[in-house]
Design an enzyme around this catalytic site. Sequence first.
Site: not given
Length: 315
Positions: A132, A156, A167, A187, A190, A215, A242, A244, A248
Amino acid sequence: MNPVAARHTALVKQLSRKLGFDYCGIARAATLDEDARRLEKWLNKGYHGTMVYMERYFDLRIDPRKLVPGAQSVITLLMNYFPARKQRADSYRISKYAYGRDYHRVIKKKLKQLLKSLQEQIGKIQGRGFVDSAPVLERAWAVRSGLGWVGKNGNLITRQQGSFLFIATLITDLELVYDDPFAKDYCGTCTRCIDACPTQAILPDKIIDASRCISYYTIELKAHIYPQEAEGKWKDWIFGCDICQDVCPWNRFSRVSQEADLEPVPEILDFSTQEWEQLTEEKFVELFGHTPLKRAGWEGLQRNIRLIKKNQTNF
């Protein structure tokens, strides 16, 4: 197929599972030409806001062989961080990735163990692990490694567990067998993440205006006054966001993390708004100094709380 490379690849994937990684994909080290063009355009638009570190080491970001001389393989590893419990309802919101210990330390330790084990069993090989905070286009490598696709919200996404995944990347000069890239975007039509974003930070074509993201406001932006157009739109978030990911559809497949070092700090789940407001700097360091919350610090969280309370009064 090179039998030695195949044997080494099987070893990499076996060791990664043993260390607690949920997924492991491997791609050939090469220049990310298309991603380089997208990154340059994104930077030129100023979507990174005050995060000037995103402008640095451009050549290293797009070519792993400049990070690890002689690199042949980019190993991408995913670790699930989805918690078993949510925060209490009457609390300021914290992004789920920050519930437990600082994931940089947790995962970096595992990457070092992985490289050490490979060196012990294979011989003299070179490699560097990144989590990161280094100039690596990790999502691009995850797609190239066949692990998932980049969603409209910039995250991702995997078909098996959604997107609540850290990741990590290990770049090495070890020759391996490479996975096929992830070729499809699931996706579809959507737009739930786009529709749900309070600050309209999610733009068309999977472009994120990070300078408008909650964020960014709550962690990266160090000013004591938020842009006027954003005031009141992030509700009760004091560290990250969080929204988004929560909307999902793919995250209905999220499974609870089994990694003990990512177990949520009890106070993050159990603190009320009043307890966050009364938190002293000394207590903050004691309770949260080993978590991602230290990036914003006590002063940053208190600033966010003051601004939220101000907006609640004004709106």
